[in-house]
Write an enzyme that holds these catalytic residues in place. Structure first.
Site, PDB file in Angstrom:
ATOM      1  N   HIS A 112       0.853  -1.184   0.000  1.00 41.00           N
ATOM      2  CA  HIS A 112       0.000   0.000   0.000  1.00 41.00           C
ATOM      3  C   HIS A 112       0.889   1.234   0.000  1.00 41.00           C
ATOM      4  O   HIS A 112       1.921   1.284   0.639  1.00 41.00           O
ATOM      5  CB  HIS A 112      -0.973   0.004   1.176  1.00 41.00           C
ATOM      6  CG  HIS A 112      -0.380  -0.405   2.487  1.00 41.00           C
ATOM      7  ND1 HIS A 112      -0.115  -1.721   2.799  1.00 41.00           N
ATOM      8  CD2 HIS A 112       0.013   0.326   3.543  1.00 41.00           C
ATOM      9  CE1 HIS A 112       0.407  -1.776   4.000  1.00 41.00           C
ATOM     10  NE2 HIS A 112       0.508  -0.544   4.483  1.00 41.00           N
ATOM     11  N   PHE A 113       0.461   2.206  -0.768  1.00 42.36           N
ATOM     12  CA  PHE A 113       1.179   3.459  -0.930  1.00 42.36           C
ATOM     13  C   PHE A 113       0.560   4.481   0.020  1.00 42.36           C
ATOM     14  O   PHE A 113      -0.653   4.659   0.029  1.00 42.36           O
ATOM     15  CB  PHE A 113       1.068   3.952  -2.375  1.00 42.36           C
ATOM     16  CG  PHE A 113       1.727   3.040  -3.362  1.00 42.36           C
ATOM     17  CD1 PHE A 113       2.958   3.356  -3.898  1.00 42.36           C
ATOM     18  CD2 PHE A 113       1.111   1.853  -3.751  1.00 42.36           C
ATOM     19  CE1 PHE A 113       3.575   2.514  -4.811  1.00 42.36           C
ATOM     20  CE2 PHE A 113       1.718   0.998  -4.665  1.00 42.36           C
ATOM     21  CZ  PHE A 113       2.956   1.334  -5.192  1.00 42.36           C
TER      22      PHE A 113
END
Length: 153
Positions: A112-113
Site C-alpha cells: 500500500h502506498f
C-alpha cells in the site's frame, strides 16, 4: 490504543480484502474504488488526511502488480494529492511505500502506498517522546469531507 494492543501475526491475511468485500465504504473508510485499485483512509494515521492507495488484489511486491495496476496506483496518488489539496490545503506531502516487515510494512502481504498531508509545524514531541500521534479530527468526519470530492468527475 486498538492498534497498540492488537497482536501482530506475521502470517495473518490482509484486512483490506474484507474491507473491500464488506460493501460499506463509509464504515470501511474507503473513499474511492477504481478498476483495480482503491483509496482508503488510514485507520492509524500519522497525520489527518493520511490516505493509502492499494491494489484490490493482495500482493506484497511491486513486481507482482500488473501494468494496469501500476498505472492506476500512480493516477490515484495524483488524485489523492489533488483532493487533499482542495479539501485540507496542506503545505506539502509525504508519499511512500514500505516493502517488507524490515522496512516498516505493517501488512507486508498487501502493499500500500501512503500519502500523508503535511503542514508547517505539524510535528511535535509526542511521536518522538511518547510514540503517540495527536489527531484533531475523527476519521468518520474526514471521510464525509473527502468522499464527495473523490466522487467529482
Amino acid at each position: 490504543m486498538h492498534y497498540i494492543q492488537t497482536r501482530k501475526d506475521p502470517q495473518a491475511k490482509s484486512p483490506f480484502a474484507s474491507l473491500l468485500a464488506a460493501g460499506n465504504d463509509e464504515k470501511s473508510l474507503i473513499l474511492y474504488r477504481g478498476r483495480s485499485c482503491f483509496v482508503i483512509l488510514n485507520n492509524f494515521p500519522y497525520n489527518p488526511g493520511h490516505l493509502m492507495v492499494l491494489p484490490n488484489r493482495e500482493v506484497g511486491q511491486l513486481n507482482e502488480l500488473t501494468a494496469d495496476e501500476r498505472l492506476e496506483v500512480m493516477d490515484l496518488l495524483v488524485k489523492c494529492q489533488s483532493v487533499l489539496q482542495k479539501v485540507m490545503n496542506p503545505a506539502g506531502f509525504n508519499m511512500g511505500i514500505n516493502l517488507g516487515r524490515a522496512a516498516g510494512a505493517g501488512i507486508p502481504t498487501h502493499l500500500h502506498f501512503h500519502i500523508v498531508p503535511r503542514w508547517d509545524g505539524d510535528h511535535n514531541f509526542m511521536p518522538v517522546v511518547a510514540d503517540t500521534h495527536v489527531l484533531p479530527q475523527a476519521l468518520s468526519e474526514l471521510w464525509l469531507r473527502l468522499k464527495p470530492v473523490f466522487d467529482e468527475k
